[in-house]
Design an enzyme around this catalytic site. Structure first.
Site, PDB file in Angstrom:
ATOM      1  N   HIS A 242      63.522  70.982   0.945  1.00 20.39           N
ATOM      2  CA  HIS A 242      64.746  70.991   0.056  1.00 20.39           C
ATOM      3  C   HIS A 242      64.457  70.235  -0.995  1.00 20.39           C
ATOM      4  O   HIS A 242      65.427  70.845  -1.746  1.00 20.39           O
ATOM      5  CB  HIS A 242      65.397  70.052   0.103  1.00 20.39           C
ATOM      6  CG  HIS A 242      67.160  70.442   0.729  1.00 20.39           C
ATOM      7  ND1 HIS A 242      67.114  71.477  -1.017  1.00 20.39           N
ATOM      8  CD2 HIS A 242      68.191  69.739   0.959  1.00 20.39           C
ATOM      9  CE1 HIS A 242      68.033  72.214  -0.735  1.00 20.39           C
ATOM     10  NE2 HIS A 242      69.146  70.900  -0.004  1.00 20.39           N
TER      11      HIS A 242
ATOM     12  N   ASP B 229      64.847  91.366   9.406  1.00 19.29           N
ATOM     13  CA  ASP B 229      64.369  92.598  10.347  1.00 19.29           C
ATOM     14  C   ASP B 229      62.767  92.622  10.190  1.00 19.29           C
ATOM     15  O   ASP B 229      62.593  92.888   8.979  1.00 19.29           O
ATOM     16  CB  ASP B 229      65.259  93.745  10.165  1.00 19.29           C
ATOM     17  CG  ASP B 229      65.027  94.534  11.000  1.00 19.29           C
ATOM     18  OD1 ASP B 229      63.383  94.224  11.634  1.00 19.29           O
ATOM     19  OD2 ASP B 229      65.044  96.179  10.877  1.00 19.29           O
TER      20      ASP B 229
END
Length: 430
Positions: free
Chosen positions: A152, A371
């Protein structure tokens, strides 16, 4: 569910990082963020009737495309320096694990359990030097789950989305040029020499014990959210003169969790909801602007406040982080403004009788569209966070609902999930 590591290696960029890019500087917003992993897991089913690629072939494609992707996202292959203010970009590499999972992928996605999901992605309870870790999990049924863990300190959820989109497009063999990341956050928000941070502002020398925290997933269907909105509007009409037009799904779910979370905390007369607000669009920047580009909206409410008043307070806090505010962050007093925003959360945490909840919305970041050649994921999930009273909201896999990952200590979590009002609107809890 048994998970066995079958290979482990470091993946480096396909082209060496130029010498003038060897040091990546964090922005002053990055400097406010502790370097712990943000976990993401994307699940893909295997159709033996239509798919022409095997697990091993996909694994090779993912590995090959990752090395090309890291040429553009080169800081992710580096290591956090001892100063915590820069990344040493000398192509040390990204940890790439491949595992064999003795289970059916649909058994996991049908009723996801956090303790099982933790096995599918690298989860650390302490600060990390590595900026990125990948775990490709091969299920006995032929399915694949890709675990992505990004520090992060180097980037937010939008940065993860940008990285995954770029990586998977290359894996799929896309001929459309992908926009590379814009890595100049330190120019927009110039860093300072040092910036202290701690997960436990009450006593920075004592970290919150990881083993005392529990993460659970709460599912709110679109129907439940519609009922929530109706309840909020009804409360507004009967208890206040405030007019609120079309409360959003994020606002009402945040309000419900905030209210029920407050009731779960003992001796909490006042509570504060901090909610991350993406700055990119407010600054006219693209989604592939890399780094932590957010500020924290905060709303304060008494323990007895209803959901409608909380929604009103939330919307008002969101409205304050607008284009003018974003512009001020790049001005002469930008650092003071940005640091002051993050200091607000520390100010409330050290106060007795005040409950602090930290919300982040991943809704709309497009993870469900990721995808790599096998179609869209059948499920997108999370894993353990080691940040108490933090909540991550994600798009539901079935409709326009929301799945909330909530982190609390064990005792408070039990009170939270037993709350009657919460149970009225939650479809499932895992």
């Amino acid at each position: 569910m048994k998970v066995t590591v079958i290979s482990k290696e470091l993946i480096v960029p396909s082209s060496p990082t130029p010498h003038d890019l060897k040091t990546y500087k964090f922005s002053f917003i990055d400097q406010q963020i502790p370097p712990y992993y943000i976990p993401l897991i994307l699940y893909y089913s295997y159709d033996d009737q239509s798919s022409t690629t095997t697990q091993s072939q996909i694994t090779i494609k993912l590995k090959t495309s990752l090395t090309k992707t890291l040429t553009h996202f080169y800081p992710l292959a580096g290591r956090l320096t001892s100063s915590n203010n820069t990344v040493d970009c000398t192509d040390q590499g990204v940890q790439f694990l491949v595992t064999r999972v003795e289970s059916n992928l649909f058994d996991i996605t049908k009723s996801p359990k956090i303790d099982e999901m933790n096995k599918l992605v690298k989860v650390e309870s302490s600060y990390v030097e590595e900026q990125l870790a990948i775990q490709v999990n091969l299920f006995d049924c032929g399915g694949i789950a890709v675990g992505v863990s990004m520090s992060h300190r180097i980037g937010d959820a939008c940065s993860i989305s940008s990285f995954v989109s770029h990586w998977f497009a290359l894996a799929k063999g896309s001929q459309t040029p992908m926009p590379g990341p814009v890595l100049d956050s330190a120019v927009l928000f110039p860093p300072v020499d040092s910036c202290a941070f701690s997960r436990n502002p009450k006593d920075p020398t004592v970290p919150v014990p990881f083993e005392t925290l529990v993460t659970k997933r709460f599912v709110f269907s679109s129907l439940a959210i519609s009922k929530l909105k109706s309840k909020v509007v009804k409360e507004l009409n009967t208890t206040t003169t405030t007019t609120l037009v079309d409360p959003t799904r994020v606002e009402v779910v945040t309000s419900l969790i905030w209210k029920c979370g407050t009731m779960a905390l003992a001796d909490c007369e006042v509570s504060v909801a901090f909610h991350s607000v993406n700055l990119r669009r407010k600054m006219g920047l693209q989604d592939h602007q890399f780094g932590n580009l957010f500020q924290l909206a905060n709303a304060v409410a008494k323990r007895t406040a209803n959901m409608a008043s909380r929604v009103v307070k939330l919307r008002d806090s969101f409205s304050k982080i607008d284009g003018e505010y974003a512009k001020s962050l790049t001005g002469e007093k930008g650092f003071e403004i940005g640091r002051g925003n993050f200091k607000e959360i520390r100010k409330f945490i050290i106060q007795e009788g005040v409950g602090v909840f930290k919300f982040g919305s991943w809704c709309g970041f497009g993870f469900s569209e990721s995808d790599f050649g096998w179609g869209k994921p059948v499920y997108v999930g999370n894993a353990n966070f080691s940040d108490e009273n933090s909540i991550v909201l994600m798009d539901s896999r079935k409709d326009d609902g929301i799945e909330a990952y909530v982190v609390m200590n064990k005792d408070n979590m039990h009170k939270f999930e037993e709350n009657d009002e919460l149970q009225e609107f939650v479809d499932n809890v895992w």
